[in-house]
Write a protein that holds these residues in place. Sequence first.
Motif, short mmCIF file in Angstrom:
data_model
loop_
_atom_site.label_atom_id
_atom_site.label_comp_id
_atom_site.label_asym_id
_atom_site.label_seq_id
_atom_site.Cartn_x
_atom_site.Cartn_y
_atom_site.Cartn_z
N ILE A 330 -48.52 -14.15 26.77
CA ILE A 330 -47.84 -13.01 26.15
C ILE A 330 -47.30 -12.07 27.22
O ILE A 330 -46.15 -11.60 27.15
N VAL A 331 -48.11 -11.77 28.22
CA VAL A 331 -47.67 -10.89 29.30
C VAL A 331 -46.50 -11.51 30.05
O VAL A 331 -45.52 -10.82 30.39
N TYR A 332 -46.57 -12.82 30.31
CA TYR A 332 -45.47 -13.49 31.02
C TYR A 332 -44.18 -13.38 30.22
O TYR A 332 -43.12 -13.06 30.78
N LEU A 333 -44.26 -13.62 28.91
CA LEU A 333 -43.07 -13.53 28.08
C LEU A 333 -42.47 -12.13 28.10
O LEU A 333 -41.25 -11.95 28.17
N ALA A 334 -43.35 -11.13 28.00
CA ALA A 334 -42.87 -9.76 27.96
C ALA A 334 -42.17 -9.38 29.27
O ALA A 334 -41.20 -8.61 29.26
N CYS A 335 -42.64 -9.93 30.39
CA CYS A 335 -42.08 -9.58 31.70
C CYS A 335 -40.91 -10.47 32.11
O CYS A 335 -40.19 -10.16 33.06
N ALA A 336 -40.72 -11.60 31.43
CA ALA A 336 -39.68 -12.55 31.81
C ALA A 336 -38.29 -12.03 31.45
O ALA A 336 -38.14 -11.19 30.56
N PRO A 337 -37.24 -12.53 32.16
CA PRO A 337 -35.87 -12.18 31.74
C PRO A 337 -35.62 -12.70 30.34
O PRO A 337 -36.13 -13.75 29.94
N LYS A 338 -34.85 -11.95 29.57
CA LYS A 338 -34.68 -12.27 28.16
C LYS A 338 -33.32 -12.93 27.89
O LYS A 338 -32.30 -12.54 28.45
N SER A 339 -33.36 -13.92 27.00
CA SER A 339 -32.12 -14.53 26.51
C SER A 339 -32.37 -15.13 25.14
O SER A 339 -33.31 -15.90 24.96
N ASN A 340 -31.53 -14.78 24.21
CA ASN A 340 -31.58 -15.42 22.89
C ASN A 340 -30.39 -16.34 22.70
O ASN A 340 -30.00 -16.67 21.59
N ALA A 341 -29.78 -16.78 23.84
CA ALA A 341 -28.56 -17.59 23.79
C ALA A 341 -28.81 -18.91 23.07
O ALA A 341 -27.98 -19.35 22.27
N VAL A 342 -29.93 -19.58 23.37
CA VAL A 342 -30.22 -20.86 22.71
C VAL A 342 -30.45 -20.63 21.22
O VAL A 342 -29.96 -21.38 20.38
N TYR A 343 -31.22 -19.60 20.89
CA TYR A 343 -31.52 -19.30 19.48
C TYR A 343 -30.23 -19.01 18.71
O TYR A 343 -30.01 -19.53 17.61
N THR A 344 -29.35 -18.21 19.29
CA THR A 344 -28.09 -17.87 18.64
C THR A 344 -27.20 -19.10 18.51
O THR A 344 -26.56 -19.32 17.46
N ALA A 345 -27.14 -19.92 19.56
CA ALA A 345 -26.31 -21.12 19.53
C ALA A 345 -26.80 -22.11 18.48
O ALA A 345 -26.00 -22.71 17.74
N TYR A 346 -28.10 -22.28 18.41
CA TYR A 346 -28.68 -23.22 17.42
C TYR A 346 -28.35 -22.78 16.00
O TYR A 346 -27.95 -23.59 15.16
N ASN A 347 -28.50 -21.48 15.72
CA ASN A 347 -28.19 -20.98 14.38
C ASN A 347 -26.71 -21.13 14.04
O ASN A 347 -26.35 -21.44 12.90
N ALA A 348 -25.84 -20.93 15.04
CA ALA A 348 -24.40 -21.10 14.80
C ALA A 348 -24.07 -22.55 14.50
O ALA A 348 -23.25 -22.85 13.62
N ALA A 349 -24.71 -23.48 15.23
CA ALA A 349 -24.47 -24.90 14.98
C ALA A 349 -24.95 -25.29 13.58
O ALA A 349 -24.28 -26.06 12.87
#
Length: 441
Positions: A330-349
Amino acid sequence: MDLFQQTPPAQPLAARLRAANLDEYVGQEHLLARGKPLREALEQGALHSMIFWGPPGVGKTTLARLLAQVSDAHFETISAVLSGVKEIRQAVEIARQHAAQSGRRTILFVDEVHRFNKSQQDAFLPYVEDGTLIFIGATTENPSFELNNALLSRARVYVLKSLDEAALRKLVQRALSEEKGLGARRLSLPEESLQILLAAADGDGRRLLNLLENASDLVEDGEAISPEALQNLLGDTRRRFDKGGEAFYDQISALHKSVRGSNPDAALYWFARMLDGGCDPLYIARRVVRMASEEVGNADPRALTLCLNAWDVQERLGSPEGELAVAQAIVYLACAPKSNAVYTAYNAARRDVEASGSLEVPLHLRNAPTKLMKQLGYGDEYRYAHDEPDAYAAGEDYFPEALEPRRYYQPVPRGLELKIRDKLEHLAALDRNSTRQRRRP
């Protein structure tokens, strides 16, 4: 003497201290302070059907009784846990009798109303509509999800809040001072003990009074209720957490949004809250894996591996080792660079797939394992990328013929996706410069 004659049991402290009028009612100032709409409606006798939505022990039942009192209405109550359509019809008949004999209106209070199914909820509608009943439902669950729209449209929803420290202190003071409470016993409660009691109550007035009453049974009249006595009584108490209910989804939402917001401290707090409330750590571990793909994605692909490893540790070792591994993820995720590009692309497809139907695979992309398939053109003009410069067939089209090429995936300028974006832009430039574009119909 009748051997079977028994003295009726004394009422619990919470029942004895139930507010007898609005001025005694504790909490919910946002609804009942002078000048507030509900208070004004009550004082003017303008009753209407309503839903009380709030956590346990905040005064939903007491408030309903007070509404009947100030409006001089008959009060009927049923519990959705124990009742059905038969009890609803009986309540309706009682309401009609009171209206005919004395002209009094009837408030029907339905506790745990969310436990009624749709047909049972529909049974109220005609009698709410024609004024036979003033309906008041109490629920700990979100009415938007648990009550049908027809009932919601005929009742106003009021949100009741957990009791704050000031309200809880007022309840304790009444309990220790009033004769109908514990006043006759002249008990005292040191501040340290009071703080323990307030924390254990967790905004629940009924729980507060039940704990106080139980603690009072452990001491003699005139004595103080010590912190040690309270700790022994409480043991390993849990904060409020309703598995599968509103609090459950609120807290996992808070954890997810804390990770998205790059706040490891808040994320750890909500993780600890859910564990403290009895949530299955494996459920959280599974949700954390989703967060890795939804919130971090290819900005840091290591996040997904770390979260899968944490899930594995939780399954293999259990508590407390597994919980620490999940906390690390959880700490790693919170500190990691963020991108929802895959999530957005998957939903668009997915949206394109749902909208465009079953488009056929172009011939040049089809496999041709048989002679007939080759004769039919399967695989014709397919370009094997590894035989092309830079292992890229510039200008090749991989979408169905009836669908124009799309650009779903838009890498963000953070983390590893910086390099991914640069590569995709380079390949797009090669496509633009390519003289070999597959002709589309």
